[in-house]
Design a protein around this motif. Sequence first.
Motif, PDB file in Angstrom:
ATOM      1  N   PHE A   9      11.123  -3.355   7.945  1.00  0.00           N
ATOM      2  CA  PHE A   9      10.428  -2.073   7.868  1.00  0.00           C
ATOM      3  C   PHE A   9      11.252  -0.892   8.372  1.00  0.00           C
ATOM      4  N   ALA A  50       1.136   6.164   4.892  1.00  0.00           N
ATOM      5  CA  ALA A  50       2.171   6.606   3.955  1.00  0.00           C
ATOM      6  C   ALA A  50       1.867   8.004   3.458  1.00  0.00           C
ATOM      7  N   LEU A  79       1.740   1.959  -3.401  1.00  0.00           N
ATOM      8  CA  LEU A  79       0.547   2.481  -4.065  1.00  0.00           C
ATOM      9  C   LEU A  79       0.409   3.972  -3.756  1.00  0.00           C
ATOM     10  N   GLY A  80       0.657   4.343  -2.483  1.00  0.00           N
ATOM     11  CA  GLY A  80       0.596   5.758  -2.106  1.00  0.00           C
ATOM     12  C   GLY A  80       1.583   6.576  -2.917  1.00  0.00           C
ATOM     13  N   LEU A 109      11.291  12.596  -1.379  1.00  0.00           N
ATOM     14  CA  LEU A 109      10.086  12.053  -0.748  1.00  0.00           C
ATOM     15  C   LEU A 109       9.679  10.736  -1.417  1.00  0.00           C
ATOM     16  N   LEU A 152      -1.686   2.546   3.644  1.00  0.00           N
ATOM     17  CA  LEU A 152      -1.758   3.495   2.526  1.00  0.00           C
ATOM     18  C   LEU A 152      -1.893   4.914   3.056  1.00  0.00           C
ATOM     19  N   PRO A 181       0.816  -1.222   0.000  1.00  0.00           N
ATOM     20  CA  PRO A 181       0.000   0.000   0.000  1.00  0.00           C
ATOM     21  C   PRO A 181       0.845   1.266   0.000  1.00  0.00           C
ATOM     22  N   VAL A 182       2.039   1.202   0.588  1.00  0.00           N
ATOM     23  CA  VAL A 182       2.894   2.392   0.611  1.00  0.00           C
ATOM     24  C   VAL A 182       3.388   2.701  -0.795  1.00  0.00           C
ATOM     25  N   HIS A 219      11.813   7.878  -0.235  1.00  0.00           N
ATOM     26  CA  HIS A 219      11.406   7.354   1.074  1.00  0.00           C
ATOM     27  C   HIS A 219      10.222   6.414   0.928  1.00  0.00           C
ATOM     28  N   LEU A 220       9.213   6.868   0.206  1.00  0.00           N
ATOM     29  CA  LEU A 220       8.018   6.028   0.053  1.00  0.00           C
ATOM     30  C   LEU A 220       8.351   4.757  -0.710  1.00  0.00           C
ATOM     31  N   ASN A 227       9.410  17.545  -3.813  1.00  0.00           N
ATOM     32  CA  ASN A 227      10.616  16.962  -3.245  1.00  0.00           C
ATOM     33  C   ASN A 227      10.795  15.548  -3.783  1.00  0.00           C
ATOM     34  N   PHE A 230      10.393   2.344   1.366  1.00  0.00           N
ATOM     35  CA  PHE A 230       9.636   1.746   2.475  1.00  0.00           C
ATOM     36  C   PHE A 230       8.942   0.482   2.001  1.00  0.00           C
ATOM     37  N   ILE A 234       0.280   6.904  -6.404  1.00  0.00           N
ATOM     38  CA  ILE A 234      -0.851   7.835  -6.526  1.00  0.00           C
ATOM     39  C   ILE A 234      -0.328   9.266  -6.659  1.00  0.00           C
ATOM     40  N   LEU A 235       0.608   9.642  -5.776  1.00  0.00           N
ATOM     41  CA  LEU A 235       1.162  10.994  -5.841  1.00  0.00           C
ATOM     42  C   LEU A 235       1.866  11.215  -7.179  1.00  0.00           C
TER      43      LEU A 235
END
Lengths: 614, 188
Positions: free
Chosen positions: A352, B31, A261-262, A298, B28, A258-259, A301-302, A295, A305, A265-266
């Motif tokens: 993690f 994050a 995916l986040g 950023l 999600l 999911p991270v 990092h995502l 940035n 992760f 998305i951005l």
Amino acid sequence: MSDPVINPPLNPVYTGDTTHRQDSTGEIHDHGHHEHHKDNFITKYIFSQDHKMIAKQFLITGMFWALVGGMLSVIFRVQLGFPNQAFPILETIFGKWAPGGIISPDFYYMLITMHGTILVFFVLTAGLSGTFANLLIPLQIGARDMASPFLNMLSYWFFFMASVVMLASFFLPQGASDVGWTAYPPLSAVHEASPGSGAGMDFWLIGMALFIFSSLLGGLNYITTVLNLRTKGMSMSKMPLTIWALLITAVLGLLSFPVLLGAAILLIFDRTIGTSFYLDNIFINGHALPNDGGNAILYQHLFWFLGHPEVYIVILPAFGLVSEVLATNARKPIFGYRAMILSLLAIAIIAFVVWAHHMFVTGLNPFVASVFVFLTLLVAVPSAIKVFNWIATVWQGNIKFAPAMLFAIGFVSMFISGGLTGIFLGNSALDIELHDTYFVVAHFHIVMGISAFFGMFAGVYHWFPKMYGRLMNNTLGYIHFWVTMVGAYMIFWPMHYMGLAGVPRRYYSFDAFQSFNMFGGLNEFITMAAMLVFFAQLLFLINFFYSIFYGRKLTNENPWQSNTLEWTTPIKTGHGNWPGDLPTVYRWPYDYSKNGDEYIPQTTPLREGETGGH
Amino acid sequence: MSTTITNHNRFHPLKFALWLGIASMIMLFAALTSAYIIRKAQGNWVDFRMPAIFWFDTVVIIISSITMQWTVRAFRRFQVNACKIALTITLLLGIIFLIGQYRGWSAMEEMGIYINGNPSGSFVYVISGVHAAHIVGGLVIMLSLLLKMVTSTFNPNRLVRVELMSTYWHFVDVLWIYLFIFFQINIF
């Protein structure tokens, strides 16, 4: 919670070998017409809800992708090994991508990007976890099927759609994504940044979104099944290590994808709506982009992760498969069963908190870096425990050198070689020198790529009889193993020296660097070795598909004399797995060479005075 | 060691799977909100007040959680009509929430906070948008549940489905409250 009167029984209900079971809502379909339900071609082979068929679908799709991904690497190795040398056949095949028979730089970047994406996600995540979680979880815990066969089917078809999108991207006019498998902005965020940053990147993002959805659906199912549908007697402490590994892998995937995916998305918003999450002061073709205040770090990092847990998602299933294959073929109990589980858990937790070790040279605060160095080096502890236990397991065993066993032993060798270089790279000071050199390439290919592949091969050779009721050819298996084992070291060992000398990864050619001329011959050698290894994999493919139809038929349901439950099912295992009642488990899965018995299946009750387990 | 099947199945597998799904959705949003914090720490950050309509929406979604709970209670007591009414109200409140979110975004644009402007605004649009997508998904499933209830006879076995629906709905409700408080605290 719920009222027991109106809640249906919660475990699937089966009578005989018919497949009456709960549907996804918990309602039980037990109507007469189901008795005469016959699978047709489509429900049996295509939209199948049988976990064993879904496993085969994942495996064969994964093999297709491994072939494509491997081929890409052979093509870009041609450029690295023989720069500026014309191979007219390349122009015949690839047209504008290889003008004059020389691979163009854009094509080269597309090849390395897609090689990484395909191998990491489509082969070693979907192909490895997808295959063995689906095949082994219900069979080894004694369940009729997954908790939700329907979601399981969806998981495969989302993967299939992801595959179609990713494959289609190769045929776009501007080609597939060429921004690196990590898809760092700004290359990935600005359409005009490179040919593959446009439509190729759009396809990449859509494909990855579908893929993430597939692995989340799969992961939900794996965890739920392991925790809820174990048969009578199968306590957590009697589960085979394969199941432990697949369970923990699924948890990792569920929490880390999911991270990603986040992050995606951005990235999608930056690409389409013009937001500035990752973009700041970008000049392209001489004019400035309006984006301000973003940035790019950023994204890193995502991404990492997810990215770091992802490498354990790739390797943990291999740990499980190898543990099982080593114990079975050494005819010895696995050494340190509990330590194996605890080290799996430790690796999963540490996974993690180490992501920034991919970012030591991004301007990370040196104090923060030192914390990440410490946490990263901690991974060595559980990894060393596992290696020690594998070696102790085969130590003085009555080893049967089946192809699966060879690959399992090869896995341990590869994992040690690759793991040691991880200790170098985990140091932020050394990483300043080694970052983005071939040393890194050598490290992660050996510890993650080759090791995970070896685990997968061990799994395929070992469980092929369960999948198809036939045996694979041993001679071809031995040739496959030795060529791959020696060849893989021939490819990646020299890269350590190149990396220490500072040769950067991802470069199209080294013409401009006199200091790297000395590696011309070595690069040629690596390319030849890569081709050799690639052709050895064709032997495996031939063996695999030939054996499905013409392999030696299984006469005994338990060809490896193994203890686990999957070998108590009939050779031709139907939907529902066991024709009668579900088996009852009395002992742990590693009672090999105990009290004079070579093996004691888990379904054998404890004898009088015998203590179960470890 | 408890070793019987019934013991392992005390928790319905699909409910368990939903909780796992919720864990991944939490990741999600964790994050996205941590990305927000990291980005904010770097300055160049435009402060603005959340439009008042978001307060209204927060109230709406809390009420919808209450009516969702009413649905489950009615279902457990076989009160078929009450159940249908409660679910319909929940559905309508969900739709009102979405309309409210849309108006909130419009109000932000009127304030001069555009989605492609400073990241402080972009984050609010994107995070609340991703949340709204989760609401839309929930409403689609709620609609299919309602249609089944209206068109077919009462089936007590469907309780699991209703309970799954309510767990999910409460989750997206709590998620919004978290996001709303997060924005209120962090925006300036």
